[in-house]
Design a protein around this motif. Structure first.
Motif, PDB file in Angstrom:
ATOM      1  N   LYS A 100     -67.590 -64.291  19.608  1.00 42.48           N
ATOM      2  CA  LYS A 100     -67.583 -65.772  18.899  1.00 42.48           C
ATOM      3  C   LYS A 100     -67.931 -65.817  17.441  1.00 42.48           C
ATOM      4  O   LYS A 100     -68.680 -64.865  17.048  1.00 42.48           O
ATOM      5  CB  LYS A 100     -68.555 -66.767  19.565  1.00 42.48           C
ATOM      6  CG  LYS A 100     -68.440 -66.989  21.068  1.00 42.48           C
ATOM      7  CD  LYS A 100     -69.429 -67.839  21.664  1.00 42.48           C
ATOM      8  CE  LYS A 100     -69.335 -67.943  23.170  1.00 42.48           C
ATOM      9  NZ  LYS A 100     -70.497 -68.849  23.675  1.00 42.48           N
ATOM     10  N   PRO A 101     -67.224 -66.567  16.716  1.00 43.20           N
ATOM     11  CA  PRO A 101     -66.059 -67.379  17.059  1.00 43.20           C
ATOM     12  C   PRO A 101     -64.931 -66.582  17.003  1.00 43.20           C
ATOM     13  O   PRO A 101     -64.397 -66.027  16.102  1.00 43.20           O
ATOM     14  CB  PRO A 101     -66.203 -68.376  15.706  1.00 43.20           C
ATOM     15  CG  PRO A 101     -66.604 -67.218  14.611  1.00 43.20           C
ATOM     16  CD  PRO A 101     -67.665 -66.398  15.237  1.00 43.20           C
ATOM     17  N   PHE A 102     -64.041 -66.865  18.161  1.00 43.22           N
ATOM     18  CA  PHE A 102     -62.713 -65.947  18.077  1.00 43.22           C
ATOM     19  C   PHE A 102     -61.527 -67.161  17.928  1.00 43.22           C
ATOM     20  O   PHE A 102     -61.980 -68.142  18.067  1.00 43.22           O
ATOM     21  CB  PHE A 102     -62.621 -65.520  19.750  1.00 43.22           C
ATOM     22  CG  PHE A 102     -62.904 -66.494  20.774  1.00 43.22           C
ATOM     23  CD1 PHE A 102     -61.811 -67.179  21.216  1.00 43.22           C
ATOM     24  CD2 PHE A 102     -64.270 -66.323  21.394  1.00 43.22           C
ATOM     25  CE1 PHE A 102     -62.059 -68.148  22.226  1.00 43.22           C
ATOM     26  CE2 PHE A 102     -64.558 -67.182  22.413  1.00 43.22           C
ATOM     27  CZ  PHE A 102     -63.457 -68.201  22.840  1.00 43.22           C
ATOM     28  N   SER A 103     -60.373 -66.511  17.664  1.00 43.51           N
ATOM     29  CA  SER A 103     -59.481 -67.335  17.300  1.00 43.51           C
ATOM     30  C   SER A 103     -58.498 -67.732  18.474  1.00 43.51           C
ATOM     31  O   SER A 103     -58.605 -66.898  19.435  1.00 43.51           O
ATOM     32  CB  SER A 103     -58.593 -66.718  16.028  1.00 43.51           C
ATOM     33  OG  SER A 103     -57.998 -65.561  16.657  1.00 43.51           O
ATOM     34  N   GLU A 104     -57.660 -68.441  18.271  1.00 42.00           N
ATOM     35  CA  GLU A 104     -56.650 -68.941  19.209  1.00 42.00           C
ATOM     36  C   GLU A 104     -55.793 -67.429  19.560  1.00 42.00           C
ATOM     37  O   GLU A 104     -55.138 -67.211  20.660  1.00 42.00           O
ATOM     38  CB  GLU A 104     -55.733 -69.921  18.651  1.00 42.00           C
ATOM     39  CG  GLU A 104     -54.602 -70.302  19.823  1.00 42.00           C
ATOM     40  CD  GLU A 104     -53.795 -71.470  19.189  1.00 42.00           C
ATOM     41  OE1 GLU A 104     -52.321 -71.356  19.358  1.00 42.00           O
ATOM     42  OE2 GLU A 104     -54.122 -72.420  18.589  1.00 42.00           O
ATOM     43  N   LEU A 107     -57.671 -65.320  21.722  1.00 46.48           N
ATOM     44  CA  LEU A 107     -57.766 -65.647  23.123  1.00 46.48           C
ATOM     45  C   LEU A 107     -56.091 -65.315  23.748  1.00 46.48           C
ATOM     46  O   LEU A 107     -56.108 -64.895  25.064  1.00 46.48           O
ATOM     47  CB  LEU A 107     -58.111 -67.056  23.325  1.00 46.48           C
ATOM     48  CG  LEU A 107     -57.821 -67.598  24.816  1.00 46.48           C
ATOM     49  CD1 LEU A 107     -59.021 -66.863  25.646  1.00 46.48           C
ATOM     50  CD2 LEU A 107     -58.307 -68.974  24.719  1.00 46.48           C
ATOM     51  N   SER A 108     -55.166 -65.480  23.036  1.00 46.04           N
ATOM     52  CA  SER A 108     -53.970 -65.291  23.441  1.00 46.04           C
ATOM     53  C   SER A 108     -53.398 -63.693  23.863  1.00 46.04           C
ATOM     54  O   SER A 108     -52.876 -63.649  24.929  1.00 46.04           O
ATOM     55  CB  SER A 108     -52.939 -65.779  22.395  1.00 46.04           C
ATOM     56  OG  SER A 108     -51.327 -65.314  22.749  1.00 46.04           O
ATOM     57  N   LYS A 109     -54.035 -63.093  23.114  1.00 43.56           N
ATOM     58  CA  LYS A 109     -53.979 -61.496  23.328  1.00 43.56           C
ATOM     59  C   LYS A 109     -54.774 -61.039  24.496  1.00 43.56           C
ATOM     60  O   LYS A 109     -54.325 -60.146  25.434  1.00 43.56           O
ATOM     61  CB  LYS A 109     -54.388 -60.707  22.018  1.00 43.56           C
ATOM     62  CG  LYS A 109     -53.449 -60.957  20.870  1.00 43.56           C
ATOM     63  CD  LYS A 109     -54.016 -60.066  19.692  1.00 43.56           C
ATOM     64  CE  LYS A 109     -53.034 -60.122  18.558  1.00 43.56           C
ATOM     65  NZ  LYS A 109     -53.577 -59.483  17.219  1.00 43.56           N
ATOM     66  N   ALA A 110     -56.138 -61.727  24.774  1.00 39.51           N
ATOM     67  CA  ALA A 110     -56.748 -61.467  25.986  1.00 39.51           C
ATOM     68  C   ALA A 110     -55.950 -62.007  27.204  1.00 39.51           C
ATOM     69  O   ALA A 110     -55.951 -61.229  28.278  1.00 39.51           O
ATOM     70  CB  ALA A 110     -58.105 -62.082  25.774  1.00 39.51           C
ATOM     71  N   LEU A 111     -55.184 -62.952  27.175  1.00 46.10           N
ATOM     72  CA  LEU A 111     -54.664 -63.625  28.283  1.00 46.10           C
ATOM     73  C   LEU A 111     -53.378 -62.710  28.723  1.00 46.10           C
ATOM     74  O   LEU A 111     -52.748 -62.431  29.828  1.00 46.10           O
ATOM     75  CB  LEU A 111     -53.965 -64.933  28.028  1.00 46.10           C
ATOM     76  CG  LEU A 111     -55.366 -66.085  28.212  1.00 46.10           C
ATOM     77  CD1 LEU A 111     -54.730 -67.277  27.701  1.00 46.10           C
ATOM     78  CD2 LEU A 111     -55.805 -66.381  29.615  1.00 46.10           C
ATOM     79  N   GLU A 112     -52.608 -62.148  27.627  1.00 50.44           N
ATOM     80  CA  GLU A 112     -51.405 -61.356  27.558  1.00 50.44           C
ATOM     81  C   GLU A 112     -52.097 -60.032  28.243  1.00 50.44           C
ATOM     82  O   GLU A 112     -51.285 -59.277  28.970  1.00 50.44           O
ATOM     83  CB  GLU A 112     -51.082 -60.928  26.217  1.00 50.44           C
ATOM     84  CG  GLU A 112     -50.070 -62.145  25.595  1.00 50.44           C
ATOM     85  CD  GLU A 112     -49.562 -61.789  24.420  1.00 50.44           C
ATOM     86  OE1 GLU A 112     -49.831 -60.638  23.704  1.00 50.44           O
ATOM     87  OE2 GLU A 112     -49.036 -62.792  23.874  1.00 50.44           O
ATOM     88  N   LYS A 113     -53.182 -59.502  27.900  1.00 54.17           N
ATOM     89  CA  LYS A 113     -53.747 -58.204  28.382  1.00 54.17           C
ATOM     90  C   LYS A 113     -53.923 -58.460  29.917  1.00 54.17           C
ATOM     91  O   LYS A 113     -53.471 -57.430  30.841  1.00 54.17           O
ATOM     92  CB  LYS A 113     -55.010 -58.066  27.954  1.00 54.17           C
ATOM     93  CG  LYS A 113     -55.701 -56.557  28.174  1.00 54.17           C
ATOM     94  CD  LYS A 113     -56.967 -56.371  27.665  1.00 54.17           C
ATOM     95  CE  LYS A 113     -56.640 -56.044  26.109  1.00 54.17           C
ATOM     96  NZ  LYS A 113     -58.145 -55.736  25.424  1.00 54.17           N
TER      97      LYS A 113
END
Length: 253
Positions: A100-104, A107-113
């Protein structure tokens, strides 16, 4: 896919949920939980979600305590302001570790992972990511400890250990026969090597074996008194804020 958020700051949990919905409308957030106790209770009474977003420092302790009471078989994305827990997060099904603070975009890259891991195991193993995590989550722990006493090296089997405690400045192993051996590792290091289902960290000084517990009784100020089959130098007490987690650990066999 269903998901839950474990985050003690309500505003942060709400912002994370909004960001998840924006990036992945297909993800349904089933619950936002603020404490270790609440997370254990929810996970014990519901089906495992497809994904967990987890802060590390919660209102009643570290989120790693959740893994001591519940077997989590889904990927976890850790979202925290603290960088020093990354190694522990990897051991606890951590697919990504967002500071934190993380960007959109973070999070998008984490979901892609998470998606990439799922696709890989479906294509190459005929199974899925949850099956793999379930297999590697079997918590056997260390089988024995090498100790030194009276100019001899001895092997103490883990199932012979009743408890381990800090004596003076070093941890000591105490067996069911009352034998005592000093070890060089810290209590934190020993705890990481033991099965979390078999050994419980009562406090900073004591790790106890489930098999060694004779009975648990109510004590003053809503505390619990833990009595073992072997003697301990002092009373083993659990504060009221940890009683629910401890009782859940006793129940989850």
């Amino acid at each position: 896919m269903n998901a839950i958020i474990i985050e003690d700051e309500i505003k942060a949990a709400r912002s994370l949920e909004n960001l998840i919905v924006k990036l992945r409308p297909s993800i349904q957030v089933l619950a936002k939980l603020q404490s270790v106790e609440a997370a254990i209770d929810w996970l014990s009474h519901h089906d495992m979600p497809g994904l967990i977003f987890m802060d590390i420092q919660l209102s009643d302790g570290l989120s790693f305590d959740i893994f001591k009471s519940v077997t989590i078989t889904c990927p976890v994305i850790f979202c925290t302001a603290y960088g020093e827990y990354a190694l522990d997060a990897i051991k606890a099904n951590g697919v990504d570790y967002l500071l934190k603070p993380f960007s959109e975009d973070d999070l998008s890259k984490a979901l892609e992972k998470v998606d990439n891991f799922r696709n890989f195991f479906q294509q190459h193993s005929g199974g899925n990511l949850e099956d793999l995590i379930r297999k590697i989550s079997v918590d056997e722990g260390k089988k024995s400890f090498l100790v030194f006493k009276n100019n001899k090296y001895l092997t103490v089997q883990t199932d012979q250990i009743a408890y381990i405690y800090i004596k003076y400045t070093s941890p000591s192993i105490v067996t069911f026969k009352g034998e005592e051996y000093t070890i060089t590792q810290s209590l934190d290091q020993v705890q990481q090597q033991l099965s979390a289902k078999q050994f419980y960290r009562l406090n900073r000084q004591y790790l106890i074996n489930f098999t060694a517990i004779r009975e648990v009784e109510h004590y003053f100020a809503r505390k619990l008194l833990v009595n073992l089959h072997v003697n301990t130098p002092e009373k083993l007490l659990i504060g009221k804020e940890k009683t629910a987690v401890f009782l859940r650990w006793l129940e989850e066999r």
